[in-house]
Enzyme design. Structure first.
Site, mmCIF file in Angstrom:
data_model
loop_
_atom_site.group_PDB
_atom_site.id
_atom_site.type_symbol
_atom_site.label_atom_id
_atom_site.label_comp_id
_atom_site.label_asym_id
_atom_site.label_seq_id
_atom_site.Cartn_x
_atom_site.Cartn_y
_atom_site.Cartn_z
ATOM 1 N N SER A 119 0.858 -1.390 -0.063
ATOM 2 C CA SER A 119 0.183 -0.146 -0.143
ATOM 3 C C SER A 119 0.793 1.238 0.192
ATOM 4 C CB SER A 119 -1.002 0.048 1.133
ATOM 5 O OG SER A 119 -1.786 -0.981 1.361
ATOM 6 N N HIS A 140 -0.698 -2.508 -7.128
ATOM 7 C CA HIS A 140 -1.530 -2.149 -5.984
ATOM 8 C C HIS A 140 -2.940 -2.263 -6.163
ATOM 9 C CE1 HIS A 140 -2.673 1.022 -2.720
ATOM 10 N NE2 HIS A 140 -2.672 -0.046 -2.376
ATOM 11 N N GLU A 152 -3.057 0.553 -9.298
ATOM 12 C CA GLU A 152 -2.270 1.725 -9.252
ATOM 13 C C GLU A 152 -0.935 0.726 -9.649
ATOM 14 O OE1 GLU A 152 -1.930 5.509 -6.184
ATOM 15 O OE2 GLU A 152 -1.644 3.316 -5.340
ATOM 16 N N ASN A 190 -2.904 6.042 -1.387
ATOM 17 C CA ASN A 190 -2.673 6.285 0.137
ATOM 18 C C ASN A 190 -2.383 7.581 0.652
ATOM 19 O OD1 ASN A 190 -4.279 4.123 1.337
ATOM 20 N ND2 ASN A 190 -2.516 2.721 0.261
#
Ligand SMILES: CC(=O)CC(=O)SCCNC(=O)CCNC(=O)[C@H](O)C(C)(C)COP(=O)(O)OP(=O)(O)OC[C@H]1O[C@@H](n2cnc3c(N)ncnc32)[C@H](O)[C@@H]1OP(=O)(O)O
Ligand SMILES: NC(=O)C1=CN([C@@H]2O[C@H](COP(=O)(O)OP(=O)(O)OC[C@H]3O[C@@H](n4cnc5c(N)ncnc54)[C@H](OP(=O)(O)O)[C@@H]3O)[C@@H](O)[C@H]2O)C=CC1
Length: 283
Positions: A119, A140, A152, A190
């Site tokens: 993450s 991701h 991602e 994130n």
């Protein structure tokens, strides 16, 4: 490079979701976890979700059986020897991920790509644990994997164009949308999401509102599908804390300091939905 055989390491909520989506898209999948019970729970979860898809007529019984037939449990990382792509989805901790990559690098065939579902952790650093940094990449997925459209894709400093293109194509084959991002702490998703969740926790910590009311404000006021505290419980409070720590250390900026209440909950073993208690209780 053609990908047929995939190994997913870590049968938690993300690993199981990734394995399911890969098997549904026609790839042969080995699902590995160091813990036998976690592996079985992961496979049971996939079976349950596929059964629900049959119930909802999104999948035929035959398609369910074919998908399950493509899924094999794995009890040793040595099984990576038969795979073209290995996707790691173990706990968000650099020491644990480094050890997994170091070992898997010794078993995987020369041509294989090693991907991490991290993450927030630096792909360049994970890649440096291997003898093939050009074949290491961030892939991701978002939670819940079968539902969310985004992947991602994070290029480490040494990731080759060929590795990137193979993973971009595979993502499309999984019916997901790839977005390329640079190797910076928290990437894009994130870096933006987790400070919002952390701020929501501060709002509770400072007594401004209850978790339920904070969530209500963001759901009704901003049209978020889940309030930030429900989402934090859903992601896992341990994972949220790990990500905030990576942002805090990676940017060296106090604006990313994790809320003490988040630390306290994690220390208490209140990890959210997966442990039965977080900001809310789950039966
Ligand atoms: C931390 C990171 O590194 C990155 C991240 O992933 S951050 C997290 C990103 N994810 C989000 O932000 C999720 C936000 N929440 C949502 O989008 C929605 O609440 C949700 C899709 C999870 C659920 O949708 P909902 O409409 O509120 O609930 P619900 O009606 O129960 O579910 C809708 C469909 O989603 C599916 N679904 C829900 N939860 C699921 C799960 N855990 N696994 C698989 N499928 C699921 C189901 O198929 C369900 O459809 P059916 O009931 O017809 O089977
Ligand atoms: N939760 C989320 O919303 C998202 C998480 N991610 C990332 O995905 C990764 C996994 O997260 P998530 O699925 O939520 O975590 P979970 O805690 O649900 O699952 C992690 C699994 O990996 C297993 N595991 C730990 N160490 C090893 C190891 N050395 N070898 C094999 N298996 C191991 C754990 O077993 P045990 O229980 O025995 O430790 C557990 O079954 C993390 O990097 C996280 O940041 C990415 C996107 C979204």
């Amino acid at each position: 490079m053609a990908i047929n055989n995939v190994m997913v390491i870590g049968a938690g909520q993300m690993g199981a979701g990734i394995a399911q989506v890969c098997a549904q898209s026609g790839f042969n999948v080995l699902l590995h976890d160091r813990d036998k019970n976690a592996l079985q729970a992961g496979i049971n979860g996939i079976e349950k979700l596929l059964a629900r898809n049959v119930e909802k007529k999104r999948l035929t019984k035959e398609e369910k059986a074919t998908t399950l037939g493509r899924l094999t449990p794995s009890h040793t990382l040595e099984d990576a020897a038969t795979c073209d792509l290995i996707i790691e989805a173990v706990v968000e901790n650099m020491d644990v991920k480094s050890a997994v990559f170091k070992e898997v690098d010794t078993h995987a065939p020369k041509h294989a790509i090693l991907a991490s579902n991290t993450s927030s952790l630096p792909i360049t650093e994970i890649a440096a644990e291997t003898k093939r940094p050009d074949q290491v990449i961030g892939m991701h997925f978002m939670n819940p994997v079968p539902v969310m459209k985004l992947v991602e894709i994070i290029r480490g400093l040494q990731t080759s164009d060929e590795t990137y293109e193979t993973i971009q194509m595979m993502t499309v084959q999984l019916s997901k949308t790839p977005v390329e991002v640079k190797d910076f702490p928290g990437f894009v998703s994130n870096r933006i999401l987790m400070p919002m969740i952390n701020e929501a926790i501060y709002t509770v910590y400072e007594g401004v509102a209850t978790p339920k009311d904070v969530d209500q404000v963001m759901k009704l006021g901003m049209n978020h599908p889940m309030g930030p505290l429900t989402l934090a419980d859903f992601i896992g409070l341990d994972t949220c804390l790990y990500i905030m720590e990576v942002l805090h250390e990676g940017f060296g900026d106090s604006k990313y300091r994790p809320c003490p209440l988040l630390r306290q909950y994690v220390k208490a073993g209140w990890l959210g939905k997966k442990s039965g208690k977080g900001f809310y209780e789950y039966s």
